[in-house]
Scaffold this active site. Structure first.
Site, PDB file in Angstrom:
ATOM      1  N   ASP A   1      -4.518   1.759  11.133  1.00  0.00           N
ATOM      2  CA  ASP A   1      -5.907   1.473  11.514  1.00  0.00           C
ATOM      3  C   ASP A   1      -5.880   1.048  12.986  1.00  0.00           C
ATOM      4  O   ASP A   1      -5.876   1.888  13.884  1.00  0.00           O
ATOM      5  CB  ASP A   1      -6.413   0.390  10.556  1.00  0.00           C
TER       6      ASP A   1
ATOM      7  N   ARG B   1      -5.842   0.603  -6.305  1.00  0.00           N
ATOM      8  CA  ARG B   1      -4.573   1.257  -5.952  1.00  0.00           C
ATOM      9  C   ARG B   1      -4.211   2.381  -6.916  1.00  0.00           C
ATOM     10  O   ARG B   1      -3.533   3.330  -6.561  1.00  0.00           O
ATOM     11  CB  ARG B   1      -3.415   0.250  -5.981  1.00  0.00           C
TER      12      ARG B   1
ATOM     13  N   PHE C   1     -13.576   2.445   5.498  1.00  0.00           N
ATOM     14  CA  PHE C   1     -12.602   1.846   4.579  1.00  0.00           C
ATOM     15  C   PHE C   1     -12.304   2.793   3.410  1.00  0.00           C
ATOM     16  O   PHE C   1     -13.219   3.346   2.803  1.00  0.00           O
ATOM     17  CB  PHE C   1     -13.165   0.522   4.064  1.00  0.00           C
TER      18      PHE C   1
ATOM     19  N   GLY D   1       0.770  -1.246   0.000  1.00  0.00           N
ATOM     20  CA  GLY D   1       0.000   0.000   0.000  1.00  0.00           C
ATOM     21  C   GLY D   1       0.795   1.286   0.000  1.00  0.00           C
ATOM     22  O   GLY D   1       0.344   2.293  -0.541  1.00  0.00           O
TER      23      GLY D   1
ATOM     24  N   ASP E   1       0.958   3.422   4.522  1.00  0.00           N
ATOM     25  CA  ASP E   1      -0.133   4.125   3.864  1.00  0.00           C
ATOM     26  C   ASP E   1      -1.181   4.552   4.889  1.00  0.00           C
ATOM     27  O   ASP E   1      -1.674   5.665   4.877  1.00  0.00           O
ATOM     28  CB  ASP E   1      -0.776   3.250   2.767  1.00  0.00           C
TER      29      ASP E   1
HETATM   30  P1  5GP Z   1      -3.588  -2.033  11.149  1.00  0.00           P
HETATM   31  O1  5GP Z   1      -2.566  -3.073  11.485  1.00  0.00           O
HETATM   32  O2  5GP Z   1      -3.211  -0.654  11.628  1.00  0.00           O
HETATM   33  O3  5GP Z   1      -4.965  -2.443  11.602  1.00  0.00           O
HETATM   34  O4  5GP Z   1      -3.722  -1.990   9.582  1.00  0.00           O
HETATM   35  C1  5GP Z   1      -2.738  -1.530   8.780  1.00  0.00           C
HETATM   36  C2  5GP Z   1      -2.881  -2.060   7.364  1.00  0.00           C
HETATM   37  O5  5GP Z   1      -4.220  -2.452   7.065  1.00  0.00           O
HETATM   38  C3  5GP Z   1      -2.554  -0.974   6.368  1.00  0.00           C
HETATM   39  O6  5GP Z   1      -1.189  -0.985   6.030  1.00  0.00           O
HETATM   40  C4  5GP Z   1      -3.429  -1.334   5.189  1.00  0.00           C
HETATM   41  O7  5GP Z   1      -2.764  -2.279   4.382  1.00  0.00           O
HETATM   42  C5  5GP Z   1      -4.621  -2.000   5.791  1.00  0.00           C
HETATM   43  N1  5GP Z   1      -5.754  -1.072   5.976  1.00  0.00           N
HETATM   44  C6  5GP Z   1      -6.231  -0.551   7.125  1.00  0.00           C
HETATM   45  N2  5GP Z   1      -7.269   0.247   6.914  1.00  0.00           N
HETATM   46  C7  5GP Z   1      -7.459   0.255   5.571  1.00  0.00           C
HETATM   47  C8  5GP Z   1      -8.386   0.946   4.716  1.00  0.00           C
HETATM   48  O8  5GP Z   1      -9.264   1.720   5.116  1.00  0.00           O
HETATM   49  N3  5GP Z   1      -8.242   0.719   3.394  1.00  0.00           N
HETATM   50  C9  5GP Z   1      -7.300  -0.119   2.873  1.00  0.00           C
HETATM   51  N4  5GP Z   1      -7.272  -0.257   1.554  1.00  0.00           N
HETATM   52  N5  5GP Z   1      -6.417  -0.776   3.650  1.00  0.00           N
HETATM   53  C10 5GP Z   1      -6.487  -0.579   4.978  1.00  0.00           C
END
Ligand code: 5GP
Length: 188
Positions: free
Chosen positions: A115, A177, A164, A56, A112
């Protein structure tokens, strides 16, 4: 001569779901340039290495790196992804390790989006095992209401709603992307 300004789509469909325009190209570019300037000032004389998190972060990282006007290097790591889900699984695996030796180096992890924060925390811990001189973090987007773990974010592009998003490197099941703007799930 007439200017050919392409129409920015207000909504797009991706895998049967509707997304609405959230951050346009100019807004993203302006903020990325600000972050580049901040990083350039903070790391003057330090030759930082940017570690991009695949897949990402590749577009954000490419723009961020070009907004940095001091010497800097780049490498990449890859983590397990959401697959075609929109909700974080909470389980993080490392799929590709970095190649560059980073012992004694100033590392900036470039994501990127943050979350839950689990991926970023996992990466920071991994980086520390290599004994770098410092580790800081940059993320284009932060879903601050979804973040469950204590993780320090040094350079944040935008704090966003807990929905999302796709575009500018971010995918939904590998699609989306290549959208130049960022789109958010349209719940209506
Ligand atoms: P975390 O570990 O913080 O929950 O998630 C991080 C990863 O989840 C990011 O690098 C991304 O790849 C994916 N991710 C989290 N939220 C989103 C979102 O709203 N859209 C997309 N496309 N990917 C997300």
């Amino acid at each position: 001569m007439s200017l050919n300004i392409p129409d920015v789509k207000k909504t797009v469909m991706c895998r049967g779901e509707r997304f609405r325009l959230y951050l346009d190209k100019e807004t993203i570019q302006r903020r990325v340039e600000e972050l580049g300037r901040e990083i350039s000032r903070a790391y003057e004389g330090k030759r930082p290495i940017l570690i991009g998190v695949l897949n990402g972060a590749f577009i954000f990282l490419a723009d961020l790196m070009r907004a940095i006007d001091i010497d800097c290097e780049v490498d990449f790591l890859k983590l397990s992804s959401y697959g075609a889900q929109k909700i974080s699984s909470g389980v993080v695996h490392e799929l590709k390790k970095i190649d560059a030796p980073i012992e004694g180096r100033h590392v900036i992890v470039v994501e990127d989006i943050v979350d839950t924060g689990l991926s970023m925390r996992f990466i920071i811990e991994k980086m520390r095992e290599y004994r770098p001189a410092s580790v800081r973090t940059a993320t284009l987007l932060h879903k601050y209401e979804a973040t469950r773990v204590d993780v320090e974010l040094d350079y944040v592009g935008f704090r966003i709603e807990n929905l999302f998003v796709i575009g500018y490197g971010l995918d939904y099941g590998q699609l989306g992307r290549n959208l130049p703007e960022i789109y958010i799930l349209d719940e209506d």
